[in-house]
Write a protein that holds these residues in place. Structure first.
Motif, PDB file in Angstrom:
ATOM      1  N   ARG A 196       0.835  -1.212   0.000  1.00 46.73           N
ATOM      2  CA  ARG A 196       0.000   0.000   0.000  1.00 46.73           C
ATOM      3  C   ARG A 196       0.865   1.256   0.000  1.00 46.73           C
ATOM      4  NH1 ARG A 196      -4.527  -0.042   4.448  1.00 46.73           N
ATOM      5  NH2 ARG A 196      -5.139  -1.805   3.101  1.00 46.73           N
ATOM      6  N   GLN A 197       1.922   1.250   0.818  1.00 45.13           N
ATOM      7  CA  GLN A 197       2.806   2.417   0.846  1.00 45.13           C
ATOM      8  C   GLN A 197       3.506   2.617  -0.488  1.00 45.13           C
ATOM      9  OE1 GLN A 197       5.425   1.699   4.120  1.00 45.13           O
ATOM     10  NE2 GLN A 197       3.936   2.359   5.691  1.00 45.13           N
ATOM     11  N   THR A 198       3.974   1.513  -1.078  1.00 46.21           N
ATOM     12  CA  THR A 198       4.685   1.609  -2.356  1.00 46.21           C
ATOM     13  C   THR A 198       3.768   2.119  -3.464  1.00 46.21           C
ATOM     14  OG1 THR A 198       6.108  -0.232  -1.662  1.00 46.21           O
ATOM     15  CG2 THR A 198       6.063   0.307  -4.010  1.00 46.21           C
ATOM     16  N   VAL A 199       2.549   1.567  -3.522  1.00 42.51           N
ATOM     17  CA  VAL A 199       1.591   2.004  -4.541  1.00 42.51           C
ATOM     18  C   VAL A 199       1.211   3.471  -4.328  1.00 42.51           C
ATOM     19  CG1 VAL A 199      -0.754   1.651  -5.420  1.00 42.51           C
ATOM     20  CG2 VAL A 199       0.732  -0.319  -4.972  1.00 42.51           C
ATOM     21  N   HIS A 200       1.061   3.854  -3.049  1.00 42.05           N
ATOM     22  CA  HIS A 200       0.710   5.251  -2.773  1.00 42.05           C
ATOM     23  C   HIS A 200       1.811   6.195  -3.244  1.00 42.05           C
ATOM     24  CE1 HIS A 200      -0.998   8.694  -0.715  1.00 42.05           C
ATOM     25  NE2 HIS A 200       0.186   8.918  -0.124  1.00 42.05           N
ATOM     26  N   GLN A 201       3.061   5.824  -2.992  1.00 38.36           N
ATOM     27  CA  GLN A 201       4.172   6.660  -3.455  1.00 38.36           C
ATOM     28  C   GLN A 201       4.199   6.737  -4.981  1.00 38.36           C
ATOM     29  OE1 GLN A 201       7.669   4.996  -1.689  1.00 38.36           O
ATOM     30  NE2 GLN A 201       7.164   5.741   0.392  1.00 38.36           N
ATOM     31  N   ALA A 202       3.968   5.606  -5.649  1.00 45.42           N
ATOM     32  CA  ALA A 202       3.980   5.602  -7.111  1.00 45.42           C
ATOM     33  C   ALA A 202       2.842   6.456  -7.664  1.00 45.42           C
ATOM     34  CB  ALA A 202       3.881   4.172  -7.627  1.00 45.42           C
ATOM     35  N   ARG A 203       1.661   6.361  -7.044  1.00 46.02           N
ATOM     36  CA  ARG A 203       0.537   7.167  -7.496  1.00 46.02           C
ATOM     37  C   ARG A 203       0.820   8.662  -7.278  1.00 46.02           C
ATOM     38  NH1 ARG A 203      -4.545   3.603  -5.103  1.00 46.02           N
ATOM     39  NH2 ARG A 203      -4.639   2.117  -6.858  1.00 46.02           N
ATOM     40  N   SER A 204       1.384   9.005  -6.138  1.00 43.55           N
ATOM     41  CA  SER A 204       1.695  10.417  -5.876  1.00 43.55           C
ATOM     42  C   SER A 204       2.672  10.950  -6.899  1.00 43.55           C
ATOM     43  CB  SER A 204       2.270  10.562  -4.458  1.00 43.55           C
ATOM     44  OG  SER A 204       1.336  10.128  -3.489  1.00 43.55           O
ATOM     45  N   GLU A 205       3.689  10.158  -7.221  1.00 44.32           N
ATOM     46  CA  GLU A 205       4.663  10.601  -8.217  1.00 44.32           C
ATOM     47  C   GLU A 205       4.017  10.735  -9.595  1.00 44.32           C
ATOM     48  OE1 GLU A 205       8.196  11.906  -9.809  1.00 44.32           O
ATOM     49  OE2 GLU A 205       7.631  11.636  -7.696  1.00 44.32           O
ATOM     50  N   ALA A 206       3.155   9.759  -9.963  1.00 45.00           N
ATOM     51  CA  ALA A 206       2.493   9.830 -11.265  1.00 45.00           C
ATOM     52  C   ALA A 206       1.559  11.036 -11.340  1.00 45.00           C
ATOM     53  CB  ALA A 206       1.726   8.529 -11.519  1.00 45.00           C
ATOM     54  N   LEU A 207       0.794  11.326 -10.267  1.00 42.84           N
ATOM     55  CA  LEU A 207      -0.098  12.481 -10.252  1.00 42.84           C
ATOM     56  C   LEU A 207       0.690  13.778 -10.294  1.00 42.84           C
ATOM     57  CD1 LEU A 207      -2.810  11.281  -7.671  1.00 42.84           C
ATOM     58  CD2 LEU A 207      -3.094  11.614 -10.152  1.00 42.84           C
ATOM     59  N   ALA A 208       1.855  13.809  -9.617  1.00 39.54           N
ATOM     60  CA  ALA A 208       2.687  15.027  -9.664  1.00 39.54           C
ATOM     61  C   ALA A 208       3.162  15.274 -11.082  1.00 39.54           C
ATOM     62  CB  ALA A 208       3.860  14.868  -8.707  1.00 39.54           C
ATOM     63  N   ARG A 209       3.554  14.208 -11.773  1.00 43.41           N
ATOM     64  CA  ARG A 209       3.972  14.365 -13.168  1.00 43.41           C
ATOM     65  C   ARG A 209       2.792  14.778 -14.046  1.00 43.41           C
ATOM     66  NH1 ARG A 209       8.244   9.385 -14.336  1.00 43.41           N
ATOM     67  NH2 ARG A 209       9.712   9.945 -12.661  1.00 43.41           N
ATOM     68  N   LEU A 210       1.581  14.249 -13.717  1.00 43.62           N
ATOM     69  CA  LEU A 210       0.402  14.632 -14.494  1.00 43.62           C
ATOM     70  C   LEU A 210       0.090  16.119 -14.302  1.00 43.62           C
ATOM     71  CD1 LEU A 210      -2.003  13.816 -16.291  1.00 43.62           C
ATOM     72  CD2 LEU A 210      -3.254  13.235 -14.176  1.00 43.62           C
ATOM     73  N   ASP A 211       0.229  16.592 -13.062  1.00 44.12           N
ATOM     74  CA  ASP A 211      -0.011  18.025 -12.821  1.00 44.12           C
ATOM     75  C   ASP A 211       0.964  18.883 -13.631  1.00 44.12           C
ATOM     76  OD1 ASP A 211      -2.049  17.430 -11.092  1.00 44.12           O
ATOM     77  OD2 ASP A 211      -0.808  17.504  -9.280  1.00 44.12           O
ATOM     78  N   SER A 212       2.238  18.492 -13.642  1.00 47.80           N
ATOM     79  CA  SER A 212       3.243  19.248 -14.387  1.00 47.80           C
ATOM     80  C   SER A 212       2.933  19.230 -15.880  1.00 47.80           C
ATOM     81  CB  SER A 212       4.632  18.672 -14.112  1.00 47.80           C
ATOM     82  OG  SER A 212       5.622  19.341 -14.884  1.00 47.80           O
ATOM     83  N   ALA A 213       2.521  18.042 -16.388  1.00 41.24           N
ATOM     84  CA  ALA A 213       2.194  17.937 -17.817  1.00 41.24           C
ATOM     85  C   ALA A 213       0.950  18.749 -18.158  1.00 41.24           C
ATOM     86  CB  ALA A 213       2.003  16.465 -18.182  1.00 41.24           C
ATOM     87  N   THR A 214      -0.036  18.767 -17.258  1.00 36.54           N
ATOM     88  CA  THR A 214      -1.271  19.514 -17.513  1.00 36.54           C
ATOM     89  C   THR A 214      -0.990  21.006 -17.570  1.00 36.54           C
ATOM     90  OG1 THR A 214      -2.550  17.793 -16.396  1.00 36.54           O
ATOM     91  CG2 THR A 214      -3.605  19.939 -16.686  1.00 36.54           C
ATOM     92  N   ARG A 215      -0.140  21.515 -16.649  1.00 36.74           N
ATOM     93  CA  ARG A 215       0.188  22.933 -16.665  1.00 36.74           C
ATOM     94  C   ARG A 215       0.946  23.299 -17.946  1.00 36.74           C
ATOM     95  NH1 ARG A 215       1.307  21.862 -11.174  1.00 36.74           N
ATOM     96  NH2 ARG A 215       3.537  21.656 -11.675  1.00 36.74           N
ATOM     97  N   ALA A 216       1.880  22.387 -18.341  1.00 34.36           N
ATOM     98  CA  ALA A 216       2.627  22.666 -19.574  1.00 34.36           C
ATOM     99  C   ALA A 216       1.705  22.651 -20.779  1.00 34.36           C
ATOM    100  CB  ALA A 216       3.753  21.638 -19.724  1.00 34.36           C
ATOM    101  N   TYR A 217       0.746  21.749 -20.825  1.00 38.30           N
ATOM    102  CA  TYR A 217      -0.193  21.659 -21.944  1.00 38.30           C
ATOM    103  C   TYR A 217      -1.096  22.895 -21.990  1.00 38.30           C
ATOM    104  CZ  TYR A 217      -4.005  19.951 -24.832  1.00 38.30           C
ATOM    105  OH  TYR A 217      -4.968  19.814 -25.817  1.00 38.30           O
ATOM    106  N   ALA A 218      -1.529  23.340 -20.784  1.00 40.42           N
ATOM    107  CA  ALA A 218      -2.431  24.490 -20.739  1.00 40.42           C
ATOM    108  C   ALA A 218      -1.718  25.778 -21.171  1.00 40.42           C
ATOM    109  CB  ALA A 218      -2.999  24.641 -19.326  1.00 40.42           C
ATOM    110  N   SER A 219      -0.428  25.902 -20.879  1.00 42.37           N
ATOM    111  CA  SER A 219       0.316  27.115 -21.236  1.00 42.37           C
ATOM    112  C   SER A 219       0.934  27.022 -22.624  1.00 42.37           C
ATOM    113  CB  SER A 219       1.416  27.373 -20.199  1.00 42.37           C
ATOM    114  OG  SER A 219       2.336  26.289 -20.178  1.00 42.37           O
TER     115      SER A 219
END
Length: 439
Positions: free
Chosen positions: A51-74
């Motif tokens: 559970r901890q490992t999956v949570h860390q992987a999801r957090s990292e993937a969502l952080a990358r998604l946020d960065s990609a979304t901001r780059a796409y929007a700008s």
């Protein structure tokens, strides 16, 4: 030493295979408990770490998604892990993003375990990836470590537990062996558990049982020795007045009353001699004078010496090692008992080292078949039954002295059947020439 260890190991394995024994039940219980505990702990650790490992992987993937979304929007270029509408995006995650929701899911990308993160975009679905190989390897390594540690823990616990319970079961087996020896007549047998002989040591339950058994054996031995001394003393004291009665009876004038007196005195003398013989047999001081003899000839000689009618059948004659005088005493008592309590014909059969004596009466009573001959035992309404008096008791004692086995049964066709099994003599060829020598 090398031969003793495998034998001891075989004994332990044989005891362990008996799941009905205390040793087997405890080992099975300990193994089940260890497996359950190891499984529960392993599952808990696996779930928490995963559970901890999956949570860390999801957090990292969502952080990358946020960065990609901001780059796409700008209108800036997106980094490599981000992409629009990738073909290998998991279907359920694609459907969730098309509904305007953000989410994550485990999947594959070019055959590599990947944590996907996806969200809505004007052109469809924007995604970001996180390489999940390291996390998956961590979980797999943890599972292997859990399995190895559980195996070692179960093995170590079983070894320690089996060693601990084997010490208890060895003491219990020793106590049981001593109890069997006492029941077989060895009243000197004692457990002598160290915890009972050293008052400073704390006694456990096994030591309490051993102490109770030793105390019971000591009390039983004292009572039996007292009874044996009483029987011997009474028999010795009766010999002198009986000798006087015999002398006085010999001086009486001829006649029927004199014959009755002499007969009763003779019966009392025989009873006294039987009591003395039983006291000697009970003391276990009698020693047999063993020699090699052909059993068929001994049986025929014993029947002739008894003066009782009996058919002798020699099926197979063998050479046995026995005391001729004591064997003749056993056979004469059995023949007398068969004629007194049974009905003719009385048949004596010799088949190898086994002599069987059968009559055609009512057979042995149930108490004798269950408990063996008992002195002066009489059953109500069993006047024709066998087994009363001292004859069979003396026969059992003399058979024990010559290392023979005497058993009592009722024949299938009716009548009592007594079987005497003697030890065979190994060096028959060297003895054969002596059997034909005159006595």
């Amino acid at each position: 030493m090398t031969a003793a260890r495998p034998r001891g190991l075989r004994v332990r394995l044989r005891r362990l295979s008996r799941l009905g024994s205390l040793y087997g039940k405890f080992t099975l219980f300990l193994a089940v408990v260890c497996c359950v505990v190891a499984t529960v702990l392993g599952v808990l650790v696996h779930v928490i770490v995963t559970r901890q490992t999956v949570h860390q992987a999801r957090s990292e993937a969502l952080a990358r998604l946020d960065s990609a979304t901001r780059a796409y929007a700008s209108g800036d270029p997106m980094h490599h892990p981000a992409a629009l509408n990738p073909p290998d995006l998991p279907r359920r995650l694609r459907e969730m993003a098309l509904r305007g929701e953000r989410g994550t899911a485990l999947g594959d990308h070019d055959g590599t375990p990947t944590m996907w993160a996806a969200g809505p975009a004007d052109a469809g679905v924007i995604t970001a990836r996180f390489d999940y190989r390291h996390s998956k390897d961590t979980i797999d390594g943890l599972d292997r470590a859990i399995a190895g540690s559980a195996t070692l823990a179960i093995g170590g616990t079983l070894l320690i537990g089996v060693f601990a319970v084997s010490r208890v079961t060895r003491r219990l087996h020793r106590t049981a062996d001593v109890a069997r020896r006492i029941s077989a007549g060895d009243l000197d047998a004692r457990v002598a558990d160290p915890r009972t002989t050293r008052p400073a040591r704390e006694q456990d339950e096994v030591a309490a049982v051993a102490a109770a058994l030793d105390a019971m054996a000591g009390t039983l031995q004292a009572r039996l020795q007292s009874e044996q001394r009483f029987t011997a003393d009474v028999a010795h004291e009766l010999r002198t007045p009986l000798a006087g009665l015999q002398a006085a009876a010999d001086l009486l004038p001829p006649g029927r009353p004199t014959e009755l007196v002499r007969d009763r005195v003779q019966t009392l003398r025989r009873l006294t001699e039987d009591l003395l013989e039983i006291s000697r047999l009970d003391s276990l001081t009698e020693k047999a004078d063993l020699d090699a003899h052909l059993l068929g000839q001994l049986a025929e000689r014993a029947v002739r010496a008894s003066g009782l009618e009996a058919e002798v059948h020699v099926v197979r004659d063998v050479c046995v090692e026995t005391d001729r005088r004591r064997l003749e005493r056993v056979l004469s008592n059995l023949l007398a008992n068969a004629h007194r309590h049974g009905r003719p014909p009385v048949v004596v059969t010799v088949d190898g080292p086994v002599i069987s004596i059968r009559d055609h009466g009512e057979g042995y009573p149930d108490y004798l078949l269950e408990h063996g001959p008992q002195r002066f035992r009489t059953e109500p309404g069993s006047s024709g039954a066998k087994g009363h008096g001292l004859g069979l008791t003396i026969a059992v004692g003399q058979a024990r002295t010559i290392h023979a086995e005497l058993t009592f049964a009722n024949a299938p066709g009716g009548g009592a059947l007594t079987t005497l099994t003697l030890p065979e003599y190994d060096e028959y060829d060297g003895y054969a020439a002596r059997e034909d020598e005159p006595e």
